[in-house]
Design an enzyme around this catalytic site. Sequence first.
Site, PDB file in Angstrom:
ATOM      1  N   LYS A   1       0.837  -1.196   0.000  1.00 41.92           N
ATOM      2  CA  LYS A   1       0.000   0.000   0.000  1.00 41.92           C
ATOM      3  C   LYS A   1       0.876   1.251   0.000  1.00 41.92           C
ATOM      4  O   LYS A   1       2.008   1.217   0.476  1.00 41.92           O
ATOM      5  CB  LYS A   1      -0.862   0.015   1.278  1.00 41.92           C
ATOM      6  CG  LYS A   1      -1.980  -1.018   1.308  1.00 41.92           C
ATOM      7  CD  LYS A   1      -2.772  -0.910   2.609  1.00 41.92           C
ATOM      8  CE  LYS A   1      -3.858  -1.961   2.691  1.00 41.92           C
ATOM      9  NZ  LYS A   1      -4.939  -1.793   1.708  1.00 41.92           N
TER      10      LYS A   1
ATOM     11  N   ARG B   1     -10.171 -11.645   1.963  1.00 39.42           N
ATOM     12  CA  ARG B   1     -11.013 -12.691   1.373  1.00 39.42           C
ATOM     13  C   ARG B   1     -10.302 -14.042   1.397  1.00 39.42           C
ATOM     14  O   ARG B   1     -10.950 -15.084   1.418  1.00 39.42           O
ATOM     15  CB  ARG B   1     -11.427 -12.282  -0.041  1.00 39.42           C
ATOM     16  CG  ARG B   1     -10.285 -12.151  -1.011  1.00 39.42           C
ATOM     17  CD  ARG B   1     -10.655 -11.338  -2.241  1.00 39.42           C
ATOM     18  NE  ARG B   1     -10.698  -9.907  -1.954  1.00 39.42           N
ATOM     19  CZ  ARG B   1     -11.038  -8.982  -2.842  1.00 39.42           C
ATOM     20  NH1 ARG B   1     -11.384  -9.323  -4.074  1.00 39.42           N
ATOM     21  NH2 ARG B   1     -11.041  -7.702  -2.517  1.00 39.42           N
TER      22      ARG B   1
HETATM   23  N1  BES Z   1      -8.052  -3.952   4.465  1.00 37.67           N
HETATM   24  C1  BES Z   1      -8.228  -3.530   3.132  1.00 37.67           C
HETATM   25  C2  BES Z   1      -9.531  -2.801   2.883  1.00 37.67           C
HETATM   26  C3  BES Z   1      -9.718  -1.481   3.591  1.00 37.67           C
HETATM   27  C4  BES Z   1      -9.567  -0.303   2.906  1.00 37.67           C
HETATM   28  C5  BES Z   1     -10.125  -1.439   4.904  1.00 37.67           C
HETATM   29  C6  BES Z   1      -9.783   0.900   3.543  1.00 37.67           C
HETATM   30  C7  BES Z   1     -10.336  -0.231   5.536  1.00 37.67           C
HETATM   31  C8  BES Z   1     -10.177   0.936   4.854  1.00 37.67           C
HETATM   32  C9  BES Z   1      -8.199  -4.749   2.204  1.00 37.67           C
HETATM   33  O1  BES Z   1      -7.389  -5.790   2.607  1.00 37.67           O
HETATM   34  C10 BES Z   1      -7.686  -4.283   0.904  1.00 37.67           C
HETATM   35  O2  BES Z   1      -6.560  -3.902   0.840  1.00 37.67           O
HETATM   36  N2  BES Z   1      -8.529  -4.340  -0.126  1.00 37.67           N
HETATM   37  C11 BES Z   1      -8.165  -3.920  -1.421  1.00 37.67           C
HETATM   38  C12 BES Z   1      -8.669  -4.939  -2.407  1.00 37.67           C
HETATM   39  C13 BES Z   1      -8.136  -4.773  -3.807  1.00 37.67           C
HETATM   40  C14 BES Z   1      -6.661  -5.009  -3.838  1.00 37.67           C
HETATM   41  C15 BES Z   1      -8.848  -5.742  -4.716  1.00 37.67           C
HETATM   42  C16 BES Z   1      -8.785  -2.573  -1.683  1.00 37.67           C
HETATM   43  O3  BES Z   1      -9.915  -2.329  -1.230  1.00 37.67           O
HETATM   44  O4  BES Z   1      -8.134  -1.732  -2.286  1.00 37.67           O
HETATM   45 MN    MN Z   2      -5.407  -5.569   1.973  1.00 35.88          MN
END
Ligand code: BES
Ligand code: MN
Length: 515
Positions: A295, A369
Amino acid sequence: MKISLATSAPSQIETECLAVTVIDTGDKKPAPGVLSSDPAVVAAAADLIASGEVTGKIFETVLLHKPAGLKAKRLLFVGGGKAKNFSAYELRKMAGTAVRFLKPKGIRSFAFIAPENWGGQADQAAQSTRVAERSGTAEAVRAVVEGAFVGNFEPNTYQSDRKDQAIDQLTVIAPAKDQKAAERAIEEARILGESQNFTRDLVNEPGNKMTPTELANRAREMVESLKIPELKIEIHDADFIKEKKMGAFWSVSQGSDEPPALIVMTYTPAGAPEKPVLGLVGKGITFDSGGISIKPSDGMEKMKYDMAGGGAMIGAMRAIALLKPKVKVIGIVCASENMPSGKAQKPGDVQIAMSGKSIEIINTDAEGRLVLADGLYYARQLGCTHLIDAATLTGACVVALGMINAGVFSNNEEMFGRFSEALKRSGEKMWRLPVDQEYQEMIKSGIADIVNSGGRWGGAVTAAMFLKEFVDETPWIHLDIAGVAWMEENKSWIAKGPSGVAVRSLVEFVRSYEK
Ligand code: BES
Ligand code: MN
Ligand code: ZN
């Protein structure tokens, strides 16, 4: 916080502060009205209402010292907004507002008058999307106590100069004729409020403290300290996860030095029917760096709350064990970090889940997931007939619904209907999103059965579609709480920080099976 009930006239109660609800019954011009039948309280409000200082505007707070004709040292008017909108939903937040208004003033105890004659004020037709439309004394008492607990929580655990200002004692005032119902409501609401705050404590902890091992320890301590024989806990380690061929779960954990933990809490009350067995499965990512698909550093610190779904399940199991509904429940938390390292999984890797499905990893940041895929499948193996998962799963859900509603997904109308009713009782806002079969195409893989990321469009839905692959025909509800598990700013009724969302709704849902 200690809670007690008083059934004498509000004006006769000796307290640091007496809090009373003011609602606006006016159509165009404000017409504030005090929700108490005590003439002394009504009289004490008269001048402030006449002067226009008390209007009943939602969450307005006006404090009066030495109110005439009252034994209370202070009288606090808390605004409940328009009469036609007023419900337990507002009342809960008003109680939180009162707590957060009083505690920095050095006040440690106060009394709240449970609104009288408030039922049915909310105009249901005008608010099809609204929650919590019950009435009566017990409902009012519940809302006041739950809201007070929410308002009493502070996230400043590690501040060396923190003042630990909190309300120690709340007295709820209700008519004597409703004493029995009010006492029960207090007890139940206290359990819910304390359990929600227990979850908030877990979610508040930073990633260096709240490791998967620590989350498991906290769950174990909770279970052991309750000493309720119906509630048991088992904690499984990395070897177990590998032995059980939980390849999706392990793929997330393999890159971290911190070992994962699979937390399994079982609540088996005597006399419960064989079925249903409700499975509560939580995402417990104690820190989500994104892994190799790392990230951006901006805001990455927030990813310590990526275990909020798992935290909610532990808090819910606590409340369930204390409320003792006659229904079997299994709580499962898949706890892991998601880190980049030389051992971490890479985009393009293929993993085999416990169910046997093969998964092509497109994005290592779509890790929630993956752990849930095996958590949900394992819950079915343990005999769960109904599944609910809660997860801070997607940023896309936050884009869709903002920070007001969580996303709800379900493959079963009966179960969804039940959950909707639970939402009305809990006062938590969640909005349904689809899991139509057409979306399934978006997670097809060229090399494996499915990919772990459906890309940008409909990201919250494709994440749910991925989970759906692992629940099969089992009735299931998925809660995406990414947008609501963390308050981005202070509100009058709740501090910035972990919200403890989903605990109350999960418990209300489970309790719906005892009837
Ligand atoms: N934990 C994150 C989602 C999240 C985003 C939680 C903002 C709280 C606040 C999750 O693991 C994630 O990174 N999801 C990705 C999925 C994508 C890579 C398909 C996302 O939402 O960007
Ligand atoms: Mn994630
Ligand atoms: Zn995550």
